[in-house]
Design an enzyme around this catalytic site. Structure first.
Site, PDB file in Angstrom:
ATOM      1  N   SER A 238       0.858  -1.184   0.000  1.00 26.18           N
ATOM      2  CA  SER A 238       0.000   0.000   0.000  1.00 26.18           C
ATOM      3  C   SER A 238       0.890   1.228   0.000  1.00 26.18           C
ATOM      4  CB  SER A 238      -0.903  -0.022   1.242  1.00 26.18           C
ATOM      5  OG  SER A 238      -1.778   1.089   1.282  1.00 26.18           O
ATOM      6  N   CYS A 239       0.301   2.386  -0.306  1.00 26.98           N
ATOM      7  CA  CYS A 239       1.049   3.649  -0.274  1.00 26.98           C
ATOM      8  C   CYS A 239       0.040   4.786  -0.178  1.00 26.98           C
ATOM      9  CB  CYS A 239       1.953   3.785  -1.504  1.00 26.98           C
ATOM     10  SG  CYS A 239       1.069   3.760  -3.080  1.00 26.98           S
ATOM     11  N   GLY A 240       0.277   5.901  -0.876  1.00 27.38           N
ATOM     12  CA  GLY A 240      -0.675   6.999  -0.855  1.00 27.38           C
ATOM     13  C   GLY A 240      -1.828   6.795  -1.816  1.00 27.38           C
TER      14      GLY A 240
END
Length: 283
Positions: A238-240
């Site tokens: 996951s990230c932004g």
């Protein structure tokens, strides 16, 4: 055995093959708004000869309210075909610094069924600095048909992400900066809570490359293990907004980790909701 990822090619390899039939070169540069860089304008000004521009803000699901939501397989096929890319091509993806945005497009092509897809080590900035060929000439392509073989199992939905967080059935590796993960730095997008999913591990995407090059395999493994990732167990990245999460996916797959999936909504979705659990501090 090489100490480099099998998904990375060097500039010498690419320069020798410029203009070769069946080779597609893709400029996948994308930057955060705070970086104040226009990837499309930079491509128009100068790019590797033969490269086409892959607009990561355009090749998305038009019906989603989130940035960078994966488009449907049929829509992706239309975009790729319009760029003159065939699923039978050898595809080389690059971005400016090396390993920020290019892995997302590498990942997209892979889940759409293309496996002869690679990332240029060192990125375009290293390519230019070495005096390798560049041009401002528009790349002429003939639209074609891109055949998709979509693997939906590699993409995690919000509903599934909730279950994973609740049950701990997979590890969560978060590619955002440590400050954003811990909740000490604000999110760059308005309206998002700060922090991370319970149980997530912080693996900032920038720790997986150095001077524009993906780390050697032994250092990739050491970095991931130091972050608390067990390489024998499933991982969701996951990230932004789903872009740099693919850097972790690249690192894991480079090490032969097969059970890697990406949460496409990422923190823009999770942190923008009122009923998703969020914690702060170190993992």
């Amino acid at each position: 055995m090489s100490d480099k990822s099998a998904f990375v090619i060097d500039a010498d390899w690419l320069e020798k093959r410029l203009g070769t039939p069946g080779l597609s070169i893709v400029d996948a540069s994308w930057y955060m708004p705070a970086q104040k860089r226009d990837a499309r304008a930079e491509y128009d000004a100068v790019h590797i000869p033969g490269a086409v521009f892959f607009d990561q803000d355009l090749v998305v699901d038009p019906d989603s309210t989130l940035p960078h939501t994966l488009p449907s397989p049929s829509l992706f096929a239309r975009f790729a075909g319009s760029m003159g890319i065939s699923a039978d091509d050898t595809i080389v993806v690059y971005d400016g610094p090396g390993f920020m945005a290019a892995p997302r497009v590498w990942w997209m092509f892979r889940i759409m069924g293309v496996f002869q897809v690679y990332i240029l080590d060192g990125g375009f900035e290293r390519w230019k600095a070495a005096g390798r060929p560049v041009t401002a000439e528009p790349t002429k392509t003939a639209p074609g048909v891109f055949h998709v073989d979509y693997d939906a199992s590699k993409v995690v939905s919000l509903a599934e992400m909730r279950k994973i967080v609740d049950t701990g059935s997979a590890q969560v590796a978060d590619a955002r900066s440590a400050g954003r993960f811990e909740g000490t730095d604000p999110e760059p997008r308005a309206g998002l809570r700060s922090g991370h999913m319970p149980g997530a591990r912080s693996v900032p995407s920038g720790t997986l490359s150095e001077n524009g090059e993906l780390l050697p395999l032994d250092r990739l493994q050491a970095t991931l293990e130091a972050a608390g990732i067990d390489l024998s167990k499933p991982v969701v990245t996951s990230c932004g907004s789903g872009v740099t999460a693919a850097v972790i996916a690249l690192a894991l797959q480079s090490l032969g980790h097969g059970d890697v999936r990406l949460y496409d909504g990422s923190w823009t979705e999770w942190g923008g909701m009122s009923d998703t659990p969020v914690v702060t501090g170190k993992a």
